[in-house]
Write a protein that holds these residues in place. Structure first.
Motif, mmCIF file in Angstrom:
data_model
loop_
_atom_site.group_PDB
_atom_site.id
_atom_site.type_symbol
_atom_site.label_atom_id
_atom_site.label_comp_id
_atom_site.label_asym_id
_atom_site.label_seq_id
_atom_site.Cartn_x
_atom_site.Cartn_y
_atom_site.Cartn_z
ATOM 1 N N THR A 1 -2.220 5.504 5.845
ATOM 2 C CA THR A 1 -2.201 6.905 6.548
ATOM 3 C C THR A 1 -0.647 7.402 6.957
ATOM 4 O O THR A 1 0.134 6.751 6.421
ATOM 5 N N LEU B 1 0.746 -1.172 0.041
ATOM 6 C CA LEU B 1 0.024 0.182 -0.060
ATOM 7 C C LEU B 1 0.787 1.268 0.158
ATOM 8 O O LEU B 1 0.242 2.422 -0.235
ATOM 9 N N ARG B 2 2.049 0.918 0.172
ATOM 10 C CA ARG B 2 3.069 2.323 0.135
ATOM 11 C C ARG B 2 3.152 2.601 -1.084
ATOM 12 O O ARG B 2 3.235 3.925 -1.484
ATOM 13 N N ILE C 1 -4.043 2.183 8.186
ATOM 14 C CA ILE C 1 -4.550 2.485 6.561
ATOM 15 C C ILE C 1 -5.939 3.022 6.837
ATOM 16 O O ILE C 1 -6.593 2.921 7.723
ATOM 17 N N LYS D 1 2.616 5.106 7.007
ATOM 18 C CA LYS D 1 3.655 5.115 6.419
ATOM 19 C C LYS D 1 4.980 5.141 7.449
ATOM 20 O O LYS D 1 6.088 4.581 6.994
ATOM 21 N N ARG E 1 0.827 2.334 -3.714
ATOM 22 C CA ARG E 1 -0.581 2.853 -4.376
ATOM 23 C C ARG E 1 -1.491 2.409 -3.618
ATOM 24 O O ARG E 1 -1.457 1.064 -3.086
ATOM 25 N N PRO E 2 -2.733 3.011 -3.625
ATOM 26 C CA PRO E 2 -3.772 2.406 -3.070
ATOM 27 C C PRO E 2 -4.210 1.144 -3.969
ATOM 28 O O PRO E 2 -4.209 1.111 -4.989
ATOM 29 N N VAL F 1 -11.094 0.670 -1.444
ATOM 30 C CA VAL F 1 -9.887 0.762 -1.718
ATOM 31 C C VAL F 1 -9.074 1.162 -0.354
ATOM 32 O O VAL F 1 -9.649 2.069 0.471
ATOM 33 N N TYR F 2 -8.011 0.647 -0.243
ATOM 34 C CA TYR F 2 -7.265 0.705 1.041
ATOM 35 C C TYR F 2 -5.895 1.727 0.506
ATOM 36 O O TYR F 2 -5.438 1.450 -0.298
ATOM 37 N N SER F 3 -5.698 2.493 1.642
ATOM 38 C CA SER F 3 -4.365 3.272 1.513
ATOM 39 C C SER F 3 -3.775 3.567 2.726
ATOM 40 O O SER F 3 -4.273 3.351 3.640
#
Length: 115
Positions: free
Chosen positions: A84, A23-24, A65, A88, A26-27, A80-82
């Motif tokens: 936070t 996820l780093r 996330i 990070k 991209r989402p 969709v997961y990304s």
């Protein structure tokens, strides 16, 4: 967790790290995470959806996330997961920890490889 060659304990201990690392970049939505884990992990990380989603929910509860519903131009609505900002930070810390850990283990294995 359904893996082909690794012990479940080893996979379980690295699950957060590999998901946060994906996820780093991209989402991603859930199924995309599963496919990417299998591809980048040379087929060794084969999670079932029933295994992945509880991990994603926990990472979301921990604040690492975030999830957002999106509807692509063609297709069904999907979550969709990304990462936070905290996610990070945790990902960077975990990568450094993993590198130190594997270097130490590899050093021990090298020293003990007298077969």
């Amino acid at each position: 967790m359904n893996t082909s060659k690794f012990s479940s304990e080893l996979v379980r201990s690295s699950t957060d790290l590999v998901i946060l690392t994906l996820l780093r970049d991209r989402p991603m939505y859930g199924y995309e995470i599963l496919v990417t884990l299998a591809d980048r992990g040379t087929g060794e990380f084969r999670f079932k959806q029933g295994t992945l989603y509880p991990v994603l929910y926990r990472l979301e509860r921990d604040g690492w996330i975030r999830a957002k519903w999106e509807t692509p131009p063609k297709g069904k609505k999907r979550k969709v997961y990304s990462l936070t900002a905290e996610g990070k930070k945790v990902q960077r810390e975990r990568v450094e920890e993993w590198r130190r850990f594997t270097a130490a283990v590899n050093s021990i294995l090298k020293e003990c490889n007298h077969e």
